[in-house]
Design a protein around this motif. Sequence first.
Motif, PDB file in Angstrom:
ATOM      1  N   THR A   2      -8.851  16.188   5.874  1.00 35.05           N
ATOM      2  CA  THR A   2      -7.720  15.210   6.029  1.00 35.05           C
ATOM      3  C   THR A   2      -7.376  13.872   6.301  1.00 35.05           C
ATOM      4  O   THR A   2      -7.245  14.789   7.988  1.00 35.05           O
ATOM      5  N   ILE A   3      -7.086  13.144   6.349  1.00 37.60           N
ATOM      6  CA  ILE A   3      -6.532  11.714   7.393  1.00 37.60           C
ATOM      7  C   ILE A   3      -5.340  11.682   6.710  1.00 37.60           C
ATOM      8  O   ILE A   3      -5.301  11.164   4.867  1.00 37.60           O
ATOM      9  N   ASN A   4      -4.195  11.762   6.684  1.00 36.79           N
ATOM     10  CA  ASN A   4      -3.284  11.785   6.706  1.00 36.79           C
ATOM     11  C   ASN A   4      -2.451   9.750   6.615  1.00 36.79           C
ATOM     12  O   ASN A   4      -2.275   9.790   8.432  1.00 36.79           O
ATOM     13  N   ALA A   5      -2.516   8.145   6.382  1.00 36.91           N
ATOM     14  CA  ALA A   5      -2.172   7.351   6.856  1.00 36.91           C
ATOM     15  C   ALA A   5      -0.896   7.245   7.021  1.00 36.91           C
ATOM     16  O   ALA A   5       0.374   7.693   5.797  1.00 36.91           O
ATOM     17  N   PRO A   6       0.347   6.990   8.105  1.00 38.27           N
ATOM     18  CA  PRO A   6       1.548   5.820   8.174  1.00 38.27           C
ATOM     19  C   PRO A   6       1.654   5.091   7.080  1.00 38.27           C
ATOM     20  O   PRO A   6       0.740   5.057   6.168  1.00 38.27           O
ATOM     21  N   GLU A   7       3.277   5.333   6.248  1.00 38.71           N
ATOM     22  CA  GLU A   7       3.871   4.340   5.352  1.00 38.71           C
ATOM     23  C   GLU A   7       3.463   3.044   6.103  1.00 38.71           C
ATOM     24  O   GLU A   7       3.754   2.991   7.496  1.00 38.71           O
ATOM     25  N   GLU A   8       3.744   2.250   4.709  1.00 36.87           N
ATOM     26  CA  GLU A   8       3.284   0.380   5.228  1.00 36.87           C
ATOM     27  C   GLU A   8       5.266   0.714   6.393  1.00 36.87           C
ATOM     28  O   GLU A   8       6.017   0.776   6.128  1.00 36.87           O
ATOM     29  N   GLN A   9       4.366  -0.442   7.297  1.00 39.08           N
ATOM     30  CA  GLN A   9       5.897  -1.092   8.023  1.00 39.08           C
ATOM     31  C   GLN A   9       5.533  -2.157   7.234  1.00 39.08           C
ATOM     32  O   GLN A   9       5.157  -3.624   7.785  1.00 39.08           O
ATOM     33  N   LYS A  10       7.963  -2.536   7.516  1.00 37.18           N
ATOM     34  CA  LYS A  10       7.983  -3.271   6.802  1.00 37.18           C
ATOM     35  C   LYS A  10       7.888  -4.883   7.749  1.00 37.18           C
ATOM     36  O   LYS A  10       7.240  -5.956   6.529  1.00 37.18           O
TER      37      LYS A  10
END
Lengths: 160, 488
Positions: free
Chosen positions: B106-114
């Motif tokens: 599994t790979i988790n992506a970071p949340e969207e940067q504003k």
Amino acid sequence: MIICPNCQNPEMPGAVFCQRCGTNLDSLLQSQPSAPSFDKMYKSPSEQAPMVNISLSIMDAGQVLPLLGKNEYTIGRISLDQPVLPDVDLSSYLAYEKGVSRMHISVRISGRKVTVTDLGSINGTQLNGKKILPNQSYPLDHGDTLTLGKMKVQVLIREK
Amino acid sequence: MRAIEENYYARLGIPLDATPDELRHAYREAARRLHPDTNPEPFAHDIFIQTQQAYDVLVDPHQRASYDADLPPDLKIPPDITFDTIYSREDLPLLAEPQLLYVLITINAPEEQKNEHTLPANTCLVVDSSTSMQGVLMDTVKTAAIEIFRSIHPGDVFSLVTFNDYANVVVPSRGEIDPKHVETTIQMLSASGSTEIYKGLQAGYLEVKRKLRPQQTNHIILLTDGQTYGDESACLELARQAADEGITISTLGIGEKWNDTFLDNLASTTGGICKYISKAAEIRKFMNGSFHSVSKSYAKGIQFDAVLQPAVNLKYIYRLLPEASPLGIDLPIQAGHLPVGCVFSFLLELTIDPLPKKLEHTKLADCKLALNIPSRAVPCYTLRFSLKRPIGKRSAGSRPAPEISRAISRMTLYRMQERAKEEAASGKINEATISLKYLATNLFSQGEHDLAKKVMKEVALLESSSAISEEGKKDLKFGTRSLNFDRR
């Protein structure tokens, strides 16, 4: 080799679900290096083709269920969240209300010999009024009464 | 014309830790794509010169070392992803027979940067307008096409191709987009001719390629009801080429008759998505879900490769997230994309031949997961890891973690319906019936009553007419794939 307890499909050690029937094989995860092979377990010489026909008479309902085509039958009831299904479903005879487990007993026929095994049911099984121990096989004769929880079933055995 | 990438690694599309082999391969690919003889676009020539310059520096170890030393340090910060492998068992027993092992990656992506700007997408919509699309199907397709068109951001590159026995480029990728014109054209589409998917796909491919930029999402969406005749292998060949050049193909099958195996292959070859739409009403849901996520990727063009030890065989790869689908086992594999703030996860099924005695640890494979993260100055990032397990003496009662157990369960259900369909197709009606009943039992037990009922409907059909319905095949395939996979 490990054998799926539900459908007898052979699987490799390490299998987590049976590929054939989807049963969770967690408890069999341990490798069984010296486990008897499929053929040995299920086609041993002591195993003989059934020479008798069995029917179950549901005493409260007055109905007779013939058991056909196999040499071992699991008996219990089907409910929705259940991965392993019994061969004989008693749910239409108020099995739930009478405390029948989903996998309650198994009945096995070898030649003329018929045996019953309680499969670790919650409410236990009585043979002619006496409680039997789980996971041990007991011989059955024509006319014997089995009590699954509170449900009474008479065993009818006839020569083929 | 967009600015040329300012660092050599981005120019060549390789990670900072690229091996000399990977460097040479990337250079050859770029040369093939950008050489003025093959690519007449004016930007290609400039980029080609720049690529050559980057290669000349990086190929020399001394020059590369001094170039690396001068790179801004923040380029060297690894991306903000978390990576995890879970094995189905803690150790491997020494057995005299082959055994199975599962690995969930599994790979988790970071949340969207504003402040992050979304990169322009390059999308081509390829729409089937053959005779078989007449009536309700055509209306469904029009609705879908318009929904897809409306989801295109201003500033994105968009092109539209319709096809039957020939392809018609309605909106070229280099032209100005007039939304009214596009929507009217879609509305005016009428059905005629036969279905030749290759023609449409090829035209779509050329449109996307014309505006191809390595750092953006290059996406062909094929909307069809169709069986195509005789050009499947040409289509797949084109898909492989598209995948090499960073173009993703997603396929949207409409109605009951479409060739799901083929369209599925086409999509998975390029890491795209294949979906089944039986009613026009379902389209909006897909637009907001899957297709939206392709254009909002954190990482795209994820590629998985592995060098397996001789005793290890790769049997099956099943992606769970963001879209469940089998991935084929011909390494390297196009594994799809990772949407912003989401999870990418796939399951490997390995068989391991009997192991030699007197072994404490065993390495099973060296793996490589290449990601393309467009928001980074060096977009290519490669995760390199080994799969290994200690050798155990029958570890007591170790059960697989719930997470991987659930993943294997999902994969098993998908394969059960594949098996039933194969059995039915080869005339083993009894086996197929039993397989479907097992599937229904499992679905009921997991509370998937609607899908279980569809399966039971097919059981009845199988018993009466010895075949599974076309609609049923797709319901089962895409139904078992879209089962909720909650990781918690």
